[in-house]
Design a protein around this motif. Structure first.
Motif, PDB file in Angstrom:
ATOM      1  N   GLY A  50       0.801  -1.221   0.000  1.00 39.04           N
ATOM      2  CA  GLY A  50       0.000   0.000   0.000  1.00 39.04           C
ATOM      3  C   GLY A  50       0.832   1.269   0.000  1.00 39.04           C
ATOM      4  N   VAL A  51       1.687   1.440   1.002  1.00 43.17           N
ATOM      5  CA  VAL A  51       2.499   2.660   1.086  1.00 43.17           C
ATOM      6  C   VAL A  51       3.498   2.727  -0.055  1.00 43.17           C
ATOM      7  N   ASN A  52       3.997   1.578  -0.490  1.00 39.81           N
ATOM      8  CA  ASN A  52       4.963   1.558  -1.577  1.00 39.81           C
ATOM      9  C   ASN A  52       4.336   2.018  -2.885  1.00 39.81           C
ATOM     10  N   MET A  53       3.117   1.569  -3.160  1.00 33.80           N
ATOM     11  CA  MET A  53       2.448   2.017  -4.376  1.00 33.80           C
ATOM     12  C   MET A  53       2.105   3.504  -4.298  1.00 33.80           C
ATOM     13  N   ALA A  54       1.753   3.996  -3.117  1.00 34.56           N
ATOM     14  CA  ALA A  54       1.457   5.425  -2.963  1.00 34.56           C
ATOM     15  C   ALA A  54       2.685   6.270  -3.250  1.00 34.56           C
ATOM     16  N   MET A  55       3.833   5.848  -2.729  1.00 34.80           N
ATOM     17  CA  MET A  55       5.061   6.609  -2.939  1.00 34.80           C
ATOM     18  C   MET A  55       5.551   6.492  -4.382  1.00 34.80           C
ATOM     19  N   LEU A  56       5.310   5.329  -4.998  1.00 36.82           N
ATOM     20  CA  LEU A  56       5.661   5.186  -6.406  1.00 36.82           C
ATOM     21  C   LEU A  56       4.728   6.019  -7.283  1.00 36.82           C
ATOM     22  N   ASP A  57       3.447   6.090  -6.917  1.00 35.04           N
ATOM     23  CA  ASP A  57       2.528   7.011  -7.603  1.00 35.04           C
ATOM     24  C   ASP A  57       3.091   8.426  -7.594  1.00 35.04           C
ATOM     25  N   ALA A  58       3.538   8.857  -6.418  1.00 34.42           N
ATOM     26  CA  ALA A  58       4.081  10.214  -6.285  1.00 34.42           C
ATOM     27  C   ALA A  58       5.293  10.408  -7.185  1.00 34.42           C
ATOM     28  N   LEU A  59       6.158   9.405  -7.233  1.00 37.79           N
ATOM     29  CA  LEU A  59       7.348   9.493  -8.079  1.00 37.79           C
ATOM     30  C   LEU A  59       6.970   9.572  -9.548  1.00 37.79           C
TER      31      LEU A  59
END
Length: 386
Positions: free
Chosen positions: A318-327
């Motif tokens: 979950g948090v990893n996909m959110a941070m990758l979305d941001a990137l």
């Protein structure tokens, strides 16, 4: 640049929203984050987060924050024990797992949610985050949006990005597609000063994580940097379980009675999780977006993280996909390519939906594996392969 002389507003100061703000500010983009928490000291509950090389850690590296992360992550907290309902250990990597191997693509270092938030906040320009800002609604104005907040002035944005979690209000301005209930509910608890208040559980953890399986049920827990423990009881339940049982979770004795009845085949050693918990224990029904979700892009509003693709937590993504979305979004918004905002947002959302659909499916499948009769055997085999 697409965002030159434009104002970006991010709703939500979770890891995804703050990572995006940091990445945009590095490119001198004017960005403001509005968060409903009263201030930066609001308690961030939950177990630690494990960040992955090609997503969460990649975003931190791009944001110039890997050194801060390496100074603050929880050494050894990624060590895992898999146990049965009687607390017998069936798998443990405590005695052979390498530490601090940031060159290993399978290394998933853990960090407290609150510590990660602090790292991201400290990287932002002063007053980037406007606290105690409860988003109510927004309406089109000129080529952007006029946003309204409870008990505070309205603000204008050329681009609005919803990073406001699973119950996102921004999402409704993009799509009417709703997440579906997965059939699993998790009861979240928190134990302060675990060595004193829950010494048996604290000793079992040894500074790492435990996943315990039995009778189609789980207990999942992890050590935090301040000596606390975050944990979840995870089980199959009707979607309205929370409505019928929510009030009892403010009383430890009533929660214990529930556990003794619902987890009747489990060893009493686990009861310490509930007798030592700091109320309330929070019921969290687990939802997931449809794997084929689609919407037509807008030129001035989009979403990331759980607001875009809430999924079960059973793949740790979950948090990893959110941070990758941001990137990914920041790269597109600040690229030199000659595209317009609509094309840029559409490109981001198309890639994001395709990528996270695969991860959501994996999370759903893991959830099924973890809540069936053969869960213990399946999980031991999975971790042994890794």
């Amino acid at each position: 640049m697409l965002l030159e002389n434009k104002k970006v507003v991010i709703i939500g100061a979770g890891p995804g929203g703050l990572t995006l703000a940091r990445l945009l500010q590095q490119k001198n983009i004017k960005v403001q984050v509005y968060e409903r928490d009263y201030d930066k000291n609001a308690r961030v509950k939950g177990s630690p987060l494990d960040l992955h090389q090609d997503s969460g850690l990649a975003a931190l590296k791009e944001a110039g924050l890997m050194e801060a992360f390496q100074q603050n992550f929880l050494r050894g907290a990624d060590r895992e024990k898999i146990m049965d309902q009687n607390s017998e250990i069936h798998y443990s990597d405590h005695h052979h797992k390498k530490e601090d191997d940031f060159n290993n693509k399978y290394f998933r270092p853990e960090i407290d949610r609150g510590v990660l938030r602090s790292i991201l906040l400290q990287s932002l320009m002063p007053n980037t985050v406007v606290w105690n800002s409860h988003f109510i609604s927004m309406e089109p104005q000129d080529n952007g949006w006029l946003l309204h907040f409870k008990d505070s002035a309205s603000v204008y944005a050329d681009l609005v990005i919803g990073a406001d979690g699973a119950n996102s209000k921004i999402r409704s301005y993009i799509t009417d597609i709703k997440p579906f209930y997965t059939g699993i509910t998790m009861l979240e608890g928190h134990i302060e000063d675990a060595s004193r208040n829950a010494p048996v559980i604290n000793t079992l953890l040894e500074g790492g994580k435990i996943m315990a399986f039995g009778n189609n049920q789980n207990l999942l827990m992890g050590q935090k940097s301040n000596g606390d423990i975050g944990y979840y009881a995870s089980f199959r339940a009707p979607e309205d379980w929370r409505r019928h049982n929510g009030i009892l979770h403010y009383n430890n004795n009533e929660v214990l009675q529930w556990f003794q009845l619902a987890y009747s085949q489990w060893n009493p050693i686990w009861e310490q999780l509930f007798t030592a918990a700091t109320p309330p224990l929070i019921p969290r029904p687990i939802y997931c977006v449809p794997l084929d979700q689609y919407w037509v892009a807008n030129h001035n509003v989009t979403v990331l993280g759980d607001a875009a693709h809430v999924m079960p937590p059973f793949a740790g993504e979950g948090v990893n996909m959110a941070m990758l979305d941001a990137l990914k979004l920041s790269q597109l918004l600040t690229a030199d390519a000659k595209t317009n905002m609509l094309e840029t947002i559409a490109a981001y959302e198309e890639e994001m939906r395709a990528r996270t659909s695969v991860i959501a499916q994996e999370s759903l499948q893991n959830g099924e594996i973890m809540h069936n009769e053969d869960a213990l055997k399946s999980m031991v085999e999975m971790f042994s392969r890794h």
